[in-house]
Design a protein around this motif. Structure first.
Motif, PDB file in Angstrom:
ATOM      1  N   GLY A  85       0.873  -1.091  -0.053  1.00 37.29           N
ATOM      2  CA  GLY A  85      -0.119   0.021   0.118  1.00 37.29           C
ATOM      3  C   GLY A  85       0.849   1.173   0.042  1.00 37.29           C
ATOM      4  N   ALA A  86       1.687   1.116   0.905  1.00 42.37           N
ATOM      5  CA  ALA A  86       2.887   2.398   0.988  1.00 42.37           C
ATOM      6  C   ALA A  86       3.543   2.608  -0.272  1.00 42.37           C
ATOM      7  CB  ALA A  86       3.826   2.039   2.048  1.00 42.37           C
ATOM      8  N   ALA A  87       3.640   1.561  -1.116  1.00 40.30           N
ATOM      9  CA  ALA A  87       4.211   1.722  -2.319  1.00 40.30           C
ATOM     10  C   ALA A  87       3.314   1.813  -3.583  1.00 40.30           C
ATOM     11  CB  ALA A  87       5.085   0.384  -2.887  1.00 40.30           C
ATOM     12  N   ASP A  88       2.032   2.211  -3.295  1.00 43.87           N
ATOM     13  CA  ASP A  88       0.928   2.658  -3.949  1.00 43.87           C
ATOM     14  C   ASP A  88       0.654   1.492  -5.224  1.00 43.87           C
ATOM     15  OD1 ASP A  88      -1.118   4.145  -4.949  1.00 43.87           O
ATOM     16  OD2 ASP A  88       0.050   5.282  -6.550  1.00 43.87           O
ATOM     17  N   ILE A  89       0.781  -0.072  -4.487  1.00 40.99           N
ATOM     18  CA  ILE A  89       0.647  -1.019  -5.401  1.00 40.99           C
ATOM     19  C   ILE A  89      -0.693  -1.529  -4.983  1.00 40.99           C
ATOM     20  CG2 ILE A  89       1.232  -3.299  -6.028  1.00 40.99           C
ATOM     21  CD1 ILE A  89       4.134  -2.346  -5.831  1.00 40.99           C
ATOM     22  N   ASN A  90      -1.817  -1.818  -5.836  1.00 36.60           N
ATOM     23  CA  ASN A  90      -3.197  -2.019  -5.463  1.00 36.60           C
ATOM     24  C   ASN A  90      -3.170  -3.717  -5.739  1.00 36.60           C
ATOM     25  OD1 ASN A  90      -5.877  -1.778  -4.856  1.00 36.60           O
ATOM     26  ND2 ASN A  90      -6.315  -2.388  -6.777  1.00 36.60           N
ATOM     27  N   ILE A  91      -3.872  -4.308  -4.640  1.00 36.85           N
ATOM     28  CA  ILE A  91      -3.808  -5.823  -4.529  1.00 36.85           C
ATOM     29  C   ILE A  91      -4.964  -6.151  -5.281  1.00 36.85           C
ATOM     30  CG2 ILE A  91      -4.214  -7.854  -3.101  1.00 36.85           C
ATOM     31  CD1 ILE A  91      -2.507  -6.746  -0.928  1.00 36.85           C
ATOM     32  N   ALA A  92      -5.065  -7.121  -6.399  1.00 35.24           N
ATOM     33  CA  ALA A  92      -6.346  -7.120  -7.121  1.00 35.24           C
ATOM     34  C   ALA A  92      -6.903  -8.710  -6.454  1.00 35.24           C
ATOM     35  CB  ALA A  92      -5.892  -7.697  -8.616  1.00 35.24           C
ATOM     36  N   TYR A  93      -6.059  -9.668  -6.103  1.00 34.35           N
ATOM     37  CA  TYR A  93      -6.522 -10.675  -5.744  1.00 34.35           C
ATOM     38  C   TYR A  93      -5.310 -11.563  -4.573  1.00 34.35           C
ATOM     39  CZ  TYR A  93      -9.370 -10.474  -9.905  1.00 34.35           C
ATOM     40  OH  TYR A  93     -10.148  -9.908 -10.743  1.00 34.35           O
ATOM     41  N   MET A  94      -5.782 -12.101  -3.751  1.00 32.12           N
ATOM     42  CA  MET A  94      -4.922 -12.830  -2.950  1.00 32.12           C
ATOM     43  C   MET A  94      -5.248 -14.234  -2.498  1.00 32.12           C
ATOM     44  SD  MET A  94      -2.890 -10.701   0.103  1.00 32.12           S
ATOM     45  CE  MET A  94      -3.526 -11.250   1.920  1.00 32.12           C
ATOM     46  N   HIS A  95      -4.191 -15.010  -2.493  1.00 35.47           N
ATOM     47  CA  HIS A  95      -4.656 -16.511  -1.937  1.00 35.47           C
ATOM     48  C   HIS A  95      -3.268 -16.943  -1.073  1.00 35.47           C
ATOM     49  CE1 HIS A  95      -6.254 -16.234  -6.043  1.00 35.47           C
ATOM     50  NE2 HIS A  95      -5.256 -15.789  -6.264  1.00 35.47           N
ATOM     51  N   VAL A  96      -3.925 -17.662  -0.110  1.00 35.59           N
ATOM     52  CA  VAL A  96      -2.887 -17.953   1.127  1.00 35.59           C
ATOM     53  C   VAL A  96      -3.359 -19.477   1.525  1.00 35.59           C
ATOM     54  CG1 VAL A  96      -2.535 -17.275   3.572  1.00 35.59           C
ATOM     55  CG2 VAL A  96      -3.586 -15.617   2.178  1.00 35.59           C
ATOM     56  N   ASP A  97      -2.217 -20.087   1.640  1.00 30.84           N
ATOM     57  CA  ASP A  97      -2.449 -21.523   2.004  1.00 30.84           C
ATOM     58  C   ASP A  97      -1.333 -21.989   3.012  1.00 30.84           C
ATOM     59  OD1 ASP A  97      -3.462 -23.925   2.181  1.00 30.84           O
ATOM     60  OD2 ASP A  97      -2.705 -24.782   0.560  1.00 30.84           O
ATOM     61  N   ARG A  98      -1.449 -22.762   3.941  1.00 30.37           N
ATOM     62  CA  ARG A  98      -0.325 -23.141   4.861  1.00 30.37           C
ATOM     63  C   ARG A  98      -0.335 -24.797   5.081  1.00 30.37           C
ATOM     64  NH1 ARG A  98      -2.964 -21.169  10.619  1.00 30.37           N
ATOM     65  NH2 ARG A  98      -4.442 -22.685  10.679  1.00 30.37           N
ATOM     66  N   LYS A  99       0.558 -25.304   5.303  1.00 31.81           N
ATOM     67  CA  LYS A  99       0.870 -26.642   5.667  1.00 31.81           C
ATOM     68  C   LYS A  99       0.323 -26.857   6.889  1.00 31.81           C
ATOM     69  CE  LYS A  99       5.046 -27.450   3.045  1.00 31.81           C
ATOM     70  NZ  LYS A  99       6.508 -27.793   2.944  1.00 31.81           N
ATOM     71  N   GLY A 100       0.335 -25.943   8.115  1.00 32.74           N
ATOM     72  CA  GLY A 100      -0.579 -26.380   9.026  1.00 32.74           C
ATOM     73  C   GLY A 100      -0.220 -25.124  10.071  1.00 32.74           C
ATOM     74  N   ARG A 101      -0.972 -25.063  11.124  1.00 33.62           N
ATOM     75  CA  ARG A 101      -0.767 -23.875  11.994  1.00 33.62           C
ATOM     76  C   ARG A 101       0.742 -23.798  12.417  1.00 33.62           C
ATOM     77  NH1 ARG A 101      -4.443 -22.950  17.288  1.00 33.62           N
ATOM     78  NH2 ARG A 101      -3.472 -20.887  17.844  1.00 33.62           N
ATOM     79  N   ASP A 102       1.066 -22.636  12.274  1.00 33.39           N
ATOM     80  CA  ASP A 102       2.668 -22.076  12.498  1.00 33.39           C
ATOM     81  C   ASP A 102       3.573 -22.810  11.907  1.00 33.39           C
ATOM     82  OD1 ASP A 102       4.016 -20.751  14.434  1.00 33.39           O
ATOM     83  OD2 ASP A 102       4.583 -22.214  15.729  1.00 33.39           O
ATOM     84  N   GLY A 103       3.030 -23.554  10.610  1.00 30.51           N
ATOM     85  CA  GLY A 103       4.059 -24.073   9.786  1.00 30.51           C
ATOM     86  C   GLY A 103       4.500 -23.389   8.589  1.00 30.51           C
ATOM     87  N   GLU A 104       4.732 -23.907   7.497  1.00 27.84           N
ATOM     88  CA  GLU A 104       5.178 -23.189   6.082  1.00 27.84           C
ATOM     89  C   GLU A 104       3.944 -22.654   5.525  1.00 27.84           C
ATOM     90  OE1 GLU A 104       7.901 -24.263   2.228  1.00 27.84           O
ATOM     91  OE2 GLU A 104       8.346 -25.508   4.189  1.00 27.84           O
ATOM     92  N   ALA A 105       3.920 -21.522   5.186  1.00 28.02           N
ATOM     93  CA  ALA A 105       2.847 -20.704   4.392  1.00 28.02           C
ATOM     94  C   ALA A 105       3.051 -20.125   3.143  1.00 28.02           C
ATOM     95  CB  ALA A 105       2.197 -19.906   5.185  1.00 28.02           C
ATOM     96  N   LEU A 106       2.267 -20.268   2.165  1.00 29.40           N
ATOM     97  CA  LEU A 106       2.643 -19.675   0.725  1.00 29.40           C
ATOM     98  C   LEU A 106       1.545 -18.489   0.689  1.00 29.40           C
ATOM     99  CD1 LEU A 106       3.873 -20.892  -2.595  1.00 29.40           C
ATOM    100  CD2 LEU A 106       1.430 -19.555  -2.381  1.00 29.40           C
ATOM    101  N   THR A 107       1.762 -17.436   0.278  1.00 29.59           N
ATOM    102  CA  THR A 107       0.944 -16.324   0.057  1.00 29.59           C
ATOM    103  C   THR A 107       0.907 -15.712  -1.628  1.00 29.59           C
ATOM    104  OG1 THR A 107       0.611 -15.547   2.221  1.00 29.59           O
ATOM    105  CG2 THR A 107       0.125 -13.911   0.700  1.00 29.59           C
TER     106      THR A 107
END
Lengths: 229, 299
Positions: free
Chosen positions: A168-190
């Motif tokens: 946001g500070a760099a004036d970049i607008n987010i169009a879509y976002m997807h979040v997934d994780r292997k498990g709580r507190d584990g590895e995640a991908l955004t």
């Protein structure tokens, strides 16, 4: 809306013969290359459905190799992609699978660069449009239409808040976002699809965040290269 | 985009006293936050690729990778030059150019997907032959491509544009509808007439199955591109003459979705039905399987 703009209908300019089997395949492979960050040493591609049935006649194999070489859909070298891969020192291998897939035109990539190995599962859904369903074992939902930041991080509270604030500070607008994780507190991908590409400085800033393992930029704009950070 | 149906597109054009092509340029600027010049340049580049493909198909040999097809675009142009055509010179030239572009596609040459590669011949066939005939400048043609794109945008989002999803009615049919509507606009018809042309054209391709021999976009696709160009010209003529689509064009698009969804999968680009499964289709498939060597496993 499945189709977002006029150029998803008129276009892309491409090497024939099939927008699904050729242009879509080039684009899927380019996303795979950008996900790895560099040109792979070795690539293994498993084809499903109609890809498996007709890939030789359609030149889908050549298109996939071309995308791994970061060629665009209309690159005149696509018909010679096999020789180009040889010259570039990239080993490629094709396999076909009769197993069910998310879509009739689906391919699974396994890419190697030194010790790094990546996988991608994606489909060519018509007119050169694509749908990427998996990056490694993470589920995503990407079209390749927009510049996409892929962040691998650990599942810690506040990480995404910091990332989205920086965008946001760099004036970049987010169009879509997807979040997934292997498990709580584990590895995640955004995966964050944005209306304009993030600068190298911004990517470096994000890379320095605690719990951030790595960042990749997927950008299918003509000539754009992946940013391995 | 401010429209998702043709009647909304027509209403917007009427409110703003503009053409479909000009409205689409404006919408694209708004949607993608890209300057108009850049968008226009992108479409102009696509038009150049289309012209190059026509030229290549008319002047060079375009044997497909499989060897199944090639040379028909040239053949038809020679026939046209030699004497009297049955369908008229304008139709024959559109058809020759459409075949040429499709043949360039099958030979892994450069084309523009309009809306797909399998249907890439219809719009260039109609546009480039008409430009030669009427002496229009490129700017006029590029605005026409935006009109075609607006129509395709509505079809794609309410039905389908790929043969794998909806049969060839979705692929060639969409291209014909787009070309017909755009042609009306290029000739100075109203947006309303252009929209009627879309409905008239689409009605004539409903139910068309996708049955590529050996799964390749060659037989019957190339010939359907040629014939599609003629249908587009004919639908444009009907609309310009004042013929209306008795079933509103948006409803025809909905019917395409219904018919395509009801089609069995063997008639949707799987090569398990239709012409692909005729005795000759099967024989050609078998000969290709034998002739194209498997890629060597290099790892």
């Amino acid at each position: 809306m499945r189709f977002k703009d006029v150029f998803s209908i008129i276009g892309p300019a491409m090497t024939g013969p099939s927008s699904s089997h050729t242009a879509g395949a080039v684009r899927l492979a380019r996303v795979a290359r950008h996900w790895l960050g560099v040109q792979p040493d070795r690539a293994r591609m498993t084809l499903y459905g109609s890809f498996a049935d007709t890939y030789k006649g359609h030149g889908t194999d050549l298109a996939l190799i071309a995308g791994l070489l970061n060629y665009d859909t209309d690159d005149y070298r696509i018909p010679d992609a096999e020789q180009c891969a040889d010259q570039a020192g990239m080993e490629v291998e094709f396999a076909v699978s009769g197993l069910p897939a998310p879509h009739p035109n689906t391919v699974r990539f396994e890419l190697w660069k030194d010790e790094d190995q990546r996988t991608l599962l994606g489909s060519s859904i018509g007119g050169g449009n694509i749908h990427v369903q998996q990056l490694n074992e993470f589920r995503v939902n990407l079209t390749g239409e927009l510049p996409t930041l892929v962040l691998l991080h650990s599942d810690k509270p506040g990480t995404l808040g910091v990332v989205t604030s920086a965008l946001g500070a760099a004036d970049i607008n987010i169009a879509y976002m997807h979040v997934d994780r292997k498990g709580r507190d584990g590895e995640a991908l955004t995966a964050i699809e944005t209306d304009s590409p993030a600068s190298a400085e911004l990517i470096a800033e994000l890379r320095a965040l605690p719990y951030m393992y790595e960042i990749r930029m997927i950008n299918l704009k003509k000539g754009a290269e992946s940013d391995a950070v | 985009m401010r429209f998702s149906h043709l009647h909304e597109l027509g209403a917007l054009c009427a409110e703003e006293s503009t053409t479909i092509g000009r409205l689409m340029i404006k919408e694209q600027v708004q949607e993608t936050n890209t300057p108009e010049e850049e968008i226009f340049r992108q479409m102009s580049d696509y038009y150049e690729v289309m012209k190059e493909a026509v030229h290549r198909g008319q002047t060079q040999d375009t044997v497909s990778r499989s060897g199944l097809t090639g040379g028909d675009g040239k053949r038809l142009a020679e026939y046209l030059r030699a004497g009297e055509t049955c369908s008229g010179d304008a139709s024959a030239l559109a058809m020759a150019y459409a075949l040429s572009v499709s043949e360039v596609n099958a030979s892994m040459g450069r084309i523009v997907a309009t809306p797909t590669a399998g249907s890439c011949g219809v719009i260039p066939g109609v546009f480039i032959s008409a430009q030669e005939r009427f002496g229009w400048d490129d700017e006029h043609m590029v605005r026409g491509l935006f009109a075609a794109g607006a129509i395709g945008y509505v079809i794609a989002n309410n039905s389908f544009i790929s043969g794998a999803e909806g049969g060839c009615q979705a692929e060639i049919g969409s291209a014909i509808g787009m070309a017909a509507g755009a042609m009306v606009e290029l000739r100075g018809g109203t947006p309303e007439q252009a929209i009627h042309a879309v409905g008239l054209a689409l009605k004539n391709t409903l139910g068309l199955i996708c049955d590529p021999v050996a799964g390749l976009v060659e037989i019957p696709c190339i010939v359907r591109n040629g014939l599609g160009a003629v249908t587009a010209l004919a639908a444009a003529d009907m609309a310009l003459a004042g013929v209306r689509s008795a079933i509103p064009s948006d409803e025809v698009i909905d019917v395409m979705l219904e018919v395509g969804s009801a089609m069995p999968s063997k008639h949707r680009e799987t090569a398990k039905g239709g012409l692909a499964q005729t005795p000759t289709g099967k024989r050609l498939t078998e000969s290709l399987t034998r002739n194209i060597p498997a890629k060597k496993d290099k790892s």
